[in-house]
Enzyme design. Structure first.
Site, short mmCIF file in Angstrom:
data_model
loop_
_atom_site.label_atom_id
_atom_site.label_comp_id
_atom_site.label_asym_id
_atom_site.label_seq_id
_atom_site.Cartn_x
_atom_site.Cartn_y
_atom_site.Cartn_z
N SER A 167 -1.17 10.70 -10.87
CA SER A 167 0.11 10.35 -10.78
C SER A 167 0.86 9.97 -12.14
CB SER A 167 0.21 9.06 -9.96
OG SER A 167 1.58 9.11 -9.09
N LYS A 220 20.48 -6.98 0.72
CA LYS A 220 19.90 -7.65 -0.26
C LYS A 220 18.43 -7.95 0.14
CE LYS A 220 19.63 -9.80 -4.38
NZ LYS A 220 19.91 -9.11 -5.70
#
Length: 351
Positions: A167, A220
């Site tokens: 990765s 949020k």
């Protein structure tokens, strides 16, 4: 004069502390670059400069000197390593790539690249990577710094993959002109983790726990365990992952001279053995580290040395006590710190 020895030692320590604080004597480098002898010489030079006229010279048998010399060997204040002959900087990239943790330090890495860039005796960089990856930001920042090094110096960058170069570790490796891999390397894992959500609302209900989070903005609180993930929030996370994925695959395609469609066929998040990676064009050669260095030497007309730079985090009893205390008080925060303050950041990370 003997009666004032303690005061004089204190003055010497204070003087050295000022020098260290101003970074006029020492710089952040590999801890192997400093030695007990250098530390003793530094103390002796300072004693002469500031009229430390005690008839007893600092020596390796002096308890104070041993303690102070050890402090000079800490990774963050170790002495600079200078060389007058051509060399390749072997820079270790170990552990989770993040801002800072016990095996990796982003500022340290960028400093090593900068030092190599500014040293005319440096002929190239060799990355020795053993990492599962990490944050998108730090992985890309390191990659760009290495690209800048190549562009400004016209010197090569090589990469050697150890047991794991996955990765973000592979992402940084794409900065190399040539990639070597150990035959037992696992690499690839070209993919992105943009967010994780655990919905614990059912469990909380069974336990009779009511939790309310006051927010301004309907998304949020997305990803919090006290609220299920909505389709809109899932799409938001997915858009972040997709954008980072396009960046990652584009980097691989450019670095490996492959078509983007070919890269995306390989980039489904899986890992590859060294043999598979070579067959798919993700690495250039499979060999030992020593064989890789021998191969690199053939690129130069003169003798080349290899100087290793490895970040070292020095644990002490205070940090151990502090870490244990923090874990007891807030285990979630301690795990967050262990992962290198990655938190909810977008990750190029093999799990």
């Amino acid at each position: 004069m003997k009666n004032n020895k303690g005061l004089k030692v204190f003055i010497i320590v204070a003087i050295v502390a000022v020098f260290l604080g101003g970074k006029e004597i020492l710089s952040k480098k590999d801890s192997d670059s400093s030695s007990l002898e250098e530390s003793l010489a530094l103390l002796n030079d300072l004693s002469e400069k500031y009229n430390y006229d005690d008839d007893e010279d600092f020596s390796s048998n002096d308890t104070f000197t041993k303690i102070f010399a050890k402090s000079l060997n800490k990774n963050k204040v170790s002495a600079s390593k200078n060389t007058k002959s051509p060399y390749i900087s072997v820079i270790y990239i170990t552990g989770v790539i993040s801002e800072e943790n016990k095996t990796y330090n982003q500022k340290w890495l960028l400093k090593q690249i900068k030092n190599a860039k500014e040293d005319s005796n440096n002929y190239g960089i060799m990355l020795k990577i053993d990492s599962p990856g990490g944050t998108v930001y730090e992985s890309d920042e390191a990659y760009l710094a290495l690209q800048d090094y190549k562009r400004e110096t016209e010197r090569p960058v090589y990469a050697y993959f150890c047991s794991l170069a996955a990765s973000g570790g592979y992402y940084i490796g794409c900065s190399a002109n040539y990639i070597y891999a150990n035959r037992n390397t696992l690499t690839g894992s070209i993919g992105v983790i943009a967010g994780q959500s655990v919905d614990a609302t059912g469990l909380l209900d069974k336990m009779g726990i009511k939790m309310t989070t006051i927010t301004a903005g309907k998304n949020k609180n997305m990803g919090n365990y006290n609220a299920p993930l909505t389709q809109e929030q899932r799409a938001i996370f997915q858009s972040i992952a997709d954008e980072a994925y396009e960046q990652f695959t584009g980097i691989v395609a450019e670095a490996r001279d492959m078509s983007l469609s070919n890269v995306k066929e390989l980039a489904d998040g899986r890992i590859y053995t060294a043999k598979q990676a070579k067959e798919n064009g993700l690495v250039d050669a499979v060999c030992s580290f020593e064989n890789a260095k021998d191969d690199i030497r053939e690129d130069f007309d003169e003798e080349i040395n290899f100087i290793e730079y490895k970040y070292r985090y020095e644990e002490n009893w205070m940090s151990l006590l502090s870490g244990a205390s923090s874990f007891v008080k807030n285990p979630e925060a301690s795990v967050y710190e262990l992962l290198g303050k990655s938190g909810a950041k977008c990750l190029y990370l093999y799990q």
